[in-house]
Design a protein around this motif. Structure first.
Motif, PDB file in Angstrom:
ATOM      1  N   ASN A 142       0.843  -1.203   0.000  1.00 60.61           N
ATOM      2  CA  ASN A 142       0.000   0.000   0.000  1.00 60.61           C
ATOM      3  C   ASN A 142       0.871   1.243   0.000  1.00 60.61           C
ATOM      4  N   ALA A 143       1.835   1.274  -0.900  1.00 59.19           N
ATOM      5  CA  ALA A 143       2.765   2.394  -0.970  1.00 59.19           C
ATOM      6  C   ALA A 143       2.980   2.816  -2.412  1.00 59.19           C
ATOM      7  N   THR A 144       3.188   4.096  -2.612  1.00 57.60           N
ATOM      8  CA  THR A 144       3.625   4.575  -3.930  1.00 57.60           C
ATOM      9  C   THR A 144       5.017   4.058  -4.216  1.00 57.60           C
ATOM     10  N   ALA A 145       5.863   4.070  -3.199  1.00 63.69           N
ATOM     11  CA  ALA A 145       7.228   3.530  -3.304  1.00 63.69           C
ATOM     12  C   ALA A 145       7.766   3.328  -1.904  1.00 63.69           C
ATOM     13  N   LEU A 146       8.765   2.465  -1.789  1.00 63.17           N
ATOM     14  CA  LEU A 146       9.490   2.245  -0.548  1.00 63.17           C
ATOM     15  C   LEU A 146      10.845   2.927  -0.638  1.00 63.17           C
ATOM     16  N   VAL A 147      11.267   3.541   0.453  1.00 67.45           N
ATOM     17  CA  VAL A 147      12.564   4.215   0.499  1.00 67.45           C
ATOM     18  C   VAL A 147      13.359   3.644   1.660  1.00 67.45           C
ATOM     19  N   THR A 148      14.618   3.326   1.398  1.00 64.09           N
ATOM     20  CA  THR A 148      15.473   2.792   2.455  1.00 64.09           C
ATOM     21  C   THR A 148      16.874   3.355   2.300  1.00 64.09           C
TER      22      THR A 148
END
Length: 291
Positions: A101-107
């Motif tokens: 449920n994300a536009t994108a993941l950032v790490t």
């Protein structure tokens, strides 16, 4: 309602850099920001001194990590809507779950538990190789992190496997108001003599590049595009060009029914060596019979 940009935080320098980058990205795309921390503190509760009857030390630490990240995000841009959560799972599983449920993941490129000698931590690598939404690993030099080059770099796949990455790249370049450099690498097989056959391979690469970009150019007429078909390994060309980019984008095939790591050599190399943040954009492909 737009899905949030989700950032994995653990209090490390790498995750704090990722928070800063993600705040700017969320503002650019007018997205909410969600900061999550995966914690298994309950497993160790009996071994950890409690700070009170209802607040085990592990929970206090986890809550402090997300609260500090949220405070940092608010200082960087108070107009970005920020939410936080502590998930009772490991970091990789937490981010993969949030990616649904994300536009994108950032790490970040490395977390607290990673060895200093590693170029990329295990969490970032595992998430990039398994998530079904775009994953951005924040790494690189100061210029790339600050976005001062005004250039997005796309490693172009074939029309059958590069559509999602191309769409993502055009959307990103348009939001930033910058140039989009598109590179399609080609190689002449070792058993073929150089000359006319090599020109055939180059021409095929240019044809595929034109086909890949055709619809996106119509949909995003304001994006200035520079495309090139270059001879040699794609991973080397993209790492070299990443030194003059603010974000490098590549696709990753996600085969139906395959549950292991799915990350090609180009994406793997960029995640370890690029001089700017790297976005890995998944593309669903159907398995051929017998595969």
């Amino acid at each position: 309602m737009e899905l949030p940009l989700v950032v994995g935080v653990d209090g490390s320098d790498g995750s704090l850099t990722a928070v800063d980058w993600a705040v700017d990205e969320a503002a650019r795309h007018e997205l909410p920001l969600r900061l999550v921390h995966g914690s298994l503190w309950e497993r160790y509760e009996v071994r950890t001194p409690s700070t009170g009857p209802d607040r085990p030390a592990g929970q206090v630490m986890a809550d402090h990590i997300v609260a500090s990240a949220a405070e940092r995000a608010g200082r960087r841009n108070p107009d970005v809507k920020v939410s936080t959560d502590v998930l009772r799972s490991g970091a990789t599983d937490a981010l993969l779950h949030e990616g649904n449920n994300a536009t994108a993941l950032v790490t970040g490129s490395r977390g607290h538990s990673e060895l200093k000698g590693l170029l990329l931590g295990s969490v970032g690598l595992a998430v990039a190789a398994r998530a079904h939404c775009p994953v951005i690993v924040v790494r690189g030099d100061k210029a790339g992190l600050a976005g001062t080059h005004r250039r997005i770099l796309l490693g172009a796949g074939t029309p059958a496997t590069g559509e999602e990455a191309t769409r993502f790249a055009f959307h990103e370049a348009e939001a930033r108001g910058c140039v989009l450099d598109v590179v399609r690498a080609w190689r002449c097989p070792a058993h073929e003599p150089r000359g006319a056959p090599g020109r055939d391979h180059e021409e095929q690469a240019r044809t595929e590049l034109d086909e890949l970009l055709r619809d996106a150019l119509v949909d995003h007429p304001r994006v200035p595009v520079r495309s090139a078909a270059v001879e040699g390994p794609a991973r080397k060309a993209l790492v070299h060009r990443s030194a003059a980019a603010d974000l490098v984008i590549v696709g990753a095939r996600r085969r139906q029914g395959h549950f292991g790591l799915q990350l090609g050599t180009v994406a793997h190399t960029l995640l370890h060596h690029a001089e700017c943040p790297v976005a890995v954009v998944p593309q669903q492909v159907w398995r051929e019979p017998g595969q």
